[in-house]
Design a protein around this motif. Structure first.
Motif, PDB file in Angstrom:
ATOM      1  N   UNK A  26      50.884 -66.389 -51.641  1.00 17.56           N
ATOM      2  CA  UNK A  26      49.549 -65.977 -52.057  1.00 17.56           C
ATOM      3  C   UNK A  26      48.649 -65.858 -50.832  1.00 17.56           C
TER       4      UNK A  26
ATOM      5  N   UNK B 103      49.494 -62.892 -48.906  1.00 15.05           N
ATOM      6  CA  UNK B 103      48.988 -61.730 -49.630  1.00 15.05           C
ATOM      7  C   UNK B 103      47.488 -61.542 -49.352  1.00 15.05           C
TER       8      UNK B 103
ATOM      9  N   UNK C 214      45.768 -58.429 -47.391  1.00 13.38           N
ATOM     10  CA  UNK C 214      44.794 -57.599 -48.102  1.00 13.38           C
ATOM     11  C   UNK C 214      43.449 -57.599 -47.366  1.00 13.38           C
TER      12      UNK C 214
ATOM     13  N   UNK D 170      43.015 -54.833 -44.916  1.00 13.06           N
ATOM     14  CA  UNK D 170      42.723 -53.457 -45.347  1.00 13.06           C
ATOM     15  C   UNK D 170      41.405 -53.368 -46.129  1.00 13.06           C
ATOM     16  N   UNK D 171      40.888 -54.498 -46.640  1.00 13.75           N
ATOM     17  CA  UNK D 171      39.728 -54.425 -47.537  1.00 13.75           C
ATOM     18  C   UNK D 171      38.433 -54.072 -46.825  1.00 13.75           C
ATOM     19  N   UNK D 172      37.414 -53.705 -47.617  1.00 10.89           N
ATOM     20  CA  UNK D 172      36.106 -53.438 -47.029  1.00 10.89           C
ATOM     21  C   UNK D 172      35.451 -54.759 -46.637  1.00 10.89           C
TER      22      UNK D 172
ATOM     23  N   UNK E 121      34.541 -57.434 -49.519  1.00 14.85           N
ATOM     24  CA  UNK E 121      35.677 -58.078 -50.157  1.00 14.85           C
ATOM     25  C   UNK E 121      36.500 -58.883 -49.168  1.00 14.85           C
TER      26      UNK E 121
ATOM     27  N   UNK F 252      34.769 -62.135 -48.852  1.00 13.67           N
ATOM     28  CA  UNK F 252      34.936 -62.941 -50.070  1.00 13.67           C
ATOM     29  C   UNK F 252      36.344 -63.545 -50.125  1.00 13.67           C
ATOM     30  N   UNK F 253      37.339 -62.705 -49.830  1.00 15.17           N
ATOM     31  CA  UNK F 253      38.723 -63.213 -49.845  1.00 15.17           C
ATOM     32  C   UNK F 253      38.889 -64.325 -48.824  1.00 15.17           C
TER      33      UNK F 253
ATOM     34  N   UNK G  53      37.432 -67.537 -50.136  1.00 15.24           N
ATOM     35  CA  UNK G  53      38.263 -68.161 -51.174  1.00 15.24           C
ATOM     36  C   UNK G  53      39.497 -68.804 -50.537  1.00 15.24           C
TER      37      UNK G  53
ATOM     38  N   UNK H 270      43.013 -65.020 -59.204  1.00 16.30           N
ATOM     39  CA  UNK H 270      42.983 -64.748 -57.775  1.00 16.30           C
ATOM     40  C   UNK H 270      43.887 -63.570 -57.428  1.00 16.30           C
TER      41      UNK H 270
ATOM     42  N   UNK I 217      42.020 -60.524 -58.138  1.00 14.84           N
ATOM     43  CA  UNK I 217      40.977 -60.214 -57.149  1.00 14.84           C
ATOM     44  C   UNK I 217      41.601 -59.577 -55.908  1.00 14.84           C
ATOM     45  N   UNK I 218      42.723 -60.147 -55.466  1.00 14.72           N
ATOM     46  CA  UNK I 218      43.391 -59.600 -54.275  1.00 14.72           C
ATOM     47  C   UNK I 218      43.807 -58.152 -54.516  1.00 14.72           C
TER      48      UNK I 218
ATOM     49  N   UNK J 148      42.683 -56.072 -56.655  1.00 16.45           N
ATOM     50  CA  UNK J 148      41.533 -55.186 -56.812  1.00 16.45           C
ATOM     51  C   UNK J 148      40.934 -54.828 -55.450  1.00 16.45           C
ATOM     52  N   UNK J 149      40.806 -55.826 -54.561  1.00 13.17           N
ATOM     53  CA  UNK J 149      40.242 -55.567 -53.234  1.00 13.17           C
ATOM     54  C   UNK J 149      41.035 -54.456 -52.553  1.00 13.17           C
ATOM     55  N   UNK J 150      42.336 -54.538 -52.688  1.00  8.23           N
ATOM     56  CA  UNK J 150      43.210 -53.529 -52.070  1.00  8.23           C
ATOM     57  C   UNK J 150      42.950 -52.150 -52.678  1.00  8.23           C
TER      58      UNK J 150
ATOM     59  N   UNK K 174      40.280 -51.092 -54.253  1.00 10.98           N
ATOM     60  CA  UNK K 174      38.954 -50.597 -53.896  1.00 10.98           C
ATOM     61  C   UNK K 174      38.979 -50.025 -52.477  1.00 10.98           C
TER      62      UNK K 174
ATOM     63  N   UNK L  76      36.357 -58.257 -62.307  1.00  7.10           N
ATOM     64  CA  UNK L  76      36.548 -58.924 -61.019  1.00  7.10           C
ATOM     65  C   UNK L  76      35.290 -59.690 -60.610  1.00  7.10           C
TER      66      UNK L  76
ATOM     67  N   UNK M  16      34.913 -63.637 -59.667  1.00  7.82           N
ATOM     68  CA  UNK M  16      34.581 -64.090 -58.308  1.00  7.82           C
ATOM     69  C   UNK M  16      33.519 -65.189 -58.311  1.00  7.82           C
TER      70      UNK M  16
END
Lengths: 603, 360
Positions: free
Chosen positions: A509, A512, A516, A519-521, A524, A527-528, A531, B59, B62-63, B65-67, B69, B91, B95
């Motif tokens: 996880x 992962x 992610x 690549x995310x904006x 996000x 935020x990731x 978390x 979670x 969320x991961x 979805x981030x990808x 988006x 999502x 969060x």
């Protein structure tokens, strides 16, 4: 017009509008008018037999196909109870007044019809309906002519007519397809083949009995003593596929009886069920979904129910308490069938399990008694191939399993090399089934195995070997530290594996999330990050080198730190690729640079 | 391309929903990524979002979805952002249940969501609804009230929740402001079975348990418990509802409560969604306090190996167990309070603990 608070004005209902509403929104097809015609006729005969149980009722249908001169006419005649003039006004021209109709038919449960709108549905295919009817109670016959525009007239007939009702439908231009003999014949058979009174269909050339060709009737004896081949053949005809076997179904609640056919191929548990249901022997629908319990997705049935409520469209069953009780009782029938097979016909049971593994596993979880019966025959994927639980039990004392296919793949090779039997419980229901074992059988022990547990059982290095490998391990740790991967060295089989990459669910996880994030904006990604920072980081990915592997032995022996670095990088990347872990940009970069460096080094 | 992905996907297609399917989908996404197959990665992750949101792996959702988006924003010619609006509201709702995400990030997230809805010409109804939920569950009563009226006065459209969910959300708000009579009235179409969906009445039954006790509707409460539990006991997405059933049973039948605790503690132990964990741990704390009050010093508790806190932390007496849950729960509450800049979660704890002395 001013009305002084007196409620004596009535809504005016537009008949055409209602018919359009019915045909476009309530009924799934215009063909339902056939059902309504048959229903009226059967109800009328049933009503007459109430007063005279020896009465021989029959229904005949005559079709004059459309031609150039003639628009086509369908005539349906029954020798049932008939209507008086007063009843004609009540039943044929008032919409939605079902209570009067109930009184008329005394006990509504004996009749198919319910909504009092039946005959009017014929306006879906014609502009004019003529009804000639003579009641038992009336000295004269009555003719009713109703028109699509919402008008009708009634007149007394002087000529002598026998008791019963005759309905004439004249085909509306454009509806010719519903007045063709082959189509109509099939439709009448479709709706009426199980109806209790003889129904004759004639198209001017030939006359047939449409309820002649049923392989069984829905009585208990009819089903239990029915010819096996004929019943299977009937299923094939109805659903257009072969079945393995069938199960008789009975439920006291709802007075349901019928046949469940066992599908001969693997079914998706979430696929739509399509059962054929008759209501008081009249065809109701081909796509009833809620008849059997959820787990019975490997069956298709044909049943008749005498005491269940249809929905307003009369094409599904009302989802009420009674239906859940029916589901439970039909479920009992299916279970007793399977129990019987487990005891007396293990060959057939194995055939069913082989195709419907998922369904049988779901069932075993639901019912302990079935769990005990089936468990030995259930197949599982193991490090030694596909084995039934009975075979697994013979090979091992403690049942060891991984809860995901990812973890299974990581340890599959090493456990196979050591001939250890590990179960892959990554497939649906498998974890639940295995974890239920100790609850059902007190003498069976189970153990959840993670790749890290597996590596704990590998042989450790002795002091001398440890000394030798020290520098190598230190270098590898430095190389892999940025990739959140820890390092170990042990001895394990098979020796051709230089290193084992191990990652458990939690570490996976985190990996992962890391990938992610890249690549995310911005939003996000942060935020990731927040978390994941707070997920316990005790679990890391691990690369365990194999001291027994010749390549590793040579790397340990080399003096070139540079070579060790490059090799560790390549081994790490290779283990990721072997395990289908996509490389993140940093790892991609590492792959490129270390390959080039290696070539460079060799040159 | 060696057909491995296709084979795996057809296998997945046959699987019923749940964790096993989610893990397989993640495997499929890894393969798609290693093959640089953006389109497949995008579609597979849509299913991951669904599985994650509806089967309790938030979670993972969320991961994924981030990808999705990110790919939408990077490749507007390949993917259409309007496909994501429906998921976006789920999502966002997941969060804010992580206290580690700071308030300003959550505000930014809401702004981004609003912006995306506006650009697609969609009604802001879901935005107001979720923001209202976030505000009142964080103790911002007045701002929540303001948004409640905006929410119920916004038009419904294709991105709105189904009628059943919409009504259920309004019931929740009314329960929050303690307008119980209006809440029960509002819930009627759900309780009568006229409105339902994949999650309703499951959630509604659980929400109404404690308010039913408080207003003396004891028979109703028992019916809600019996019907509701049957609907949720197999799906850990209903962890929050399970906490409410646990509290209800603590009041009416503490033996049964222990049974539910043993069966479902693992859900709470494993979840990453701190808000849900908080709810269940708090309910467990209340339950053990009640057991203590009934004079019990020790109790044999059976837990699955992976989540056996009793063995792992040597919780030998009821007191030990109470202390452990108290610590865990207040730690989580403090995190939320710190983020929200208030002491709302202390109030939640106090209110729940009152149930220990609830007289039927």
């Amino acid at each position: 017009m001013v009305n002084n608070n007196e409620f004596d004005l009535r809504f005016k209902v537009n008949l055409q509008g209602i018919i359009e509403l019915l045909s476009n929104h309530l009924y799934s097809s215009p063909k339902v008018y056939i059902r309504e015609l048959l229903q009226n006729a059967v109800d009328a005969v049933t009503a007459r037999r109430k007063n005279d149980s020896g009465f021989y009722g029959s229904i005949s249908i005559e079709l004059f196909e459309p031609s150039e001169k003639n628009p086509g006419t369908l005539v349906v005649e029954d020798n049932g109870i008939g209507l008086t003039e007063e009843e004609v006004h009540q039943f044929l021209a008032v919409i939605g007044q079902s209570s009067k109709r109930e009184e008329f038919f005394q006990r509504r449960n004996d009749f198919i019809g319910q909504f009092g709108i039946g005959l009017l549905s014929c306006f879906i295919v014609c502009d004019e309906i003529i009804v000639i009817t003579k009641s038992e109670k009336s000295p004269y016959a009555v003719e009713w002519v109703g028109k699509y525009d919402g008008t009708y007239r009634v007149r007394k007939l002087d000529n002598d007519v026998s008791v019963g009702t005759k309905i004439y439908l004249r085909c509306r231009p454009g509806s010719e397809e519903y007045f063709q003999a082959p189509t109509l014949k099939d439709l009448f058979i479709h709706y009426g083949c199980f109806l209790p009174y003889p129904i004759y269909f004639s198209d001017g050339k030939s006359k047939i009995l449409i309820n002649n060709e049923k392989p069984f009737d829905f009585s208990r004896d009819g089903i239990l003593k029915g010819d096996r081949e004929a019943i299977l053949e009937y299923g094939k005809k109805v659903f257009d596929e072969d079945f393995i076997d069938y199960i008789p179904l009975f439920s006291k609640t709802g007075d349901v009886s019928g046949i469940a056919y066992i599908i001969s191929y693997k079914m998706n548990p979430s696929s739509k069920r399509r059962h054929r249901v008759y209501l008081k022997n009249m065809f109701l629908s081909d796509s009833v979904e809620n008849l059997l319990p959820d787990w019975a997705f490997f069956l298709k049935c044909v049943v008749n129910c005498n005491d269940l409520e249809p929905t307003a469209s009369r094409e599904q069953l009302c989802d009420d308490k009674k239906l859940s009780q029916v589901q439970a009782e039909l479920g009992d029938c299916i279970r007793s069938y399977l129990v019987e097979k487990a005891r007396f016909d293990i060959f057939r049971l194995r055939e069913i399990i082989k195709i419907h593994t998922l369904a049988i596993k779901a069932l075993s979880l639901e019912f302990d008694e079935l769990y005990k019966l089936f468990i030995d025959w259930l197949p599982f994927e193991t490090s030694l191939g596909i084995l039934t639980f009975g075979e697994i039990k013979k090979r091992t004392d403690i049942i060891q399993y991984t809860p995901s296919i990812d973890e299974f793949r990581q340890i599959q090779k090493i456990s196979a090399a050591k001939s250890i039997c590990i179960l892959n419980c990554g497939y649906i229901y498998d974890t639940e089934i295995i974890e239920k074992l100790p609850e059902i059988f007190h003498d069976i022990r189970i153990e959840r195995i993670s790749p890290t547990d597996m590596s704990a059982s590998f042989e450790e290095l002795d002091f001398e070997e440890r000394e030798k490998a020290f520098e190598f391990i230190k270098t590898a740790e430095v190389v892999l530290q940025p990739f959140n991967c820890s390092v170990q060295i042990k001895k394990f089989e098979p020796t051709d594996i230089p290193a084992l990459f191990m990652i458990d669910e939690e570490a996976n996880l985190i990996r992962n999330i890391e990938n992610t994030k890249e690549v995310s904006n911005f939003l996000f990604s942060s935020i990731l990050g927040q978390i994941s920072d707070n997920i316990s980081t005790s679990s890391k990915a691990q690369l365990c080198f194999n001291y027994n592997n010749p390549l590793i032995t040579r790397l340990i022996g080399t003096d070139s730190k540079e070579l060790v670095c490059m090799s560790v990088e390549i081994i790490y990347i290779q283990s990721l690729l072997m395990g289908h872990y996509p490389l993140n940009p940093r790892e991609m970069k590492l792959l490129n640079s270390s390959l080039l460096n290696l070539i460079d080094y060799k040159l | 391309m060696d057909g491995k992905l296709e084979k795996l996907l057809s296998e997945i297609d046959l699987m019923p929903d749940g964790k096993a399917k989610l893990l397989m989908l993640e495997e499929a996404a890894r393969i798609a990524d290693s093959q640089n197959d953006l389109k497949a990665g995008f579609d597979i992750r849509e299913e991951i979002v669904h599985q994650g949101v509806f089967y309790g792996h938030h979670l993972n959702a969320i991961i994924a979805f981030s990808w999705r988006l990110a790919q939408c924003e990077k490749n507007p010619h390949l993917f259409d952002i309007s496909d994501l609006l429906w998921e976006y509201k789920w999502i966002v709702e997941e969060i804010y249940k992580f206290p580690d995400v700071p308030s300003e990030k959550i505000e930014q997230l809401f702004e981004d969501m609003k912006d995306k809805y506006n650009r697609e010409g969609a009604s802001l109804r879901p935005y107001y609804c979720i923001k209202c939920k976030y505000l009142y569950s964080s103790g911002f009563k007045e701002r929540a009230e303001e948004l409640y009226f905006k929410w119920i006065n916004s038009p419904r459209d294709g991105y709105s929740d189904c009628r059943a969910c919409d009504i259920d959300n309004q019931v929740l708000y009314l329960l929050y402001i303690k307008d119980y009579e209006k809440a029960f009235e509002m819930a009627q179409p759900i309780l009568s079975g006229r409105l339902k969906c994949a999650e309703i009445p499951h959630l509604t039954y659980a929400e109404l348990l404690l308010p039913s006790l408080e207003t003396g509707r004891l028979n109703d409460a028992q019916i809600f418990h019996e019907k509701g539990y049957k609907l949720i006991y197999k799906n850990k997405d209903f962890l929050e509802s399970m906490s409410k059933h646990l509290l209800y049973l603590t009041v009416v039948d503490v033996n049964k409560a222990v049974n539910i605790f043993e069966k479902h503690f693992q859900w709470a132990f494993e979840t990453h969604t701190i808000f849900f964990k908080f709810e269940f741990y708090l309910a467990s704390w209340v339950m053990f306090t009640k057991i203590k009050k009934l004079g019990k010093e020790q109790l044999k508790i059976h837990l699955q190996k992976d989540c056996n806190i009793i063995e792992k932390y040597k919780l030998n007496t009821i007191d030990d167990i109470i202390a452990w849950f108290e610590k865990e729960t207040t730690d989580m509450a403090n995190k939320f309070n710190l983020r929200n800049g208030n002491d709302h979660f202390n109030g939640v704890i106090q209110e729940r603990l009152k149930l220990v002395g609830f007289q039927l």
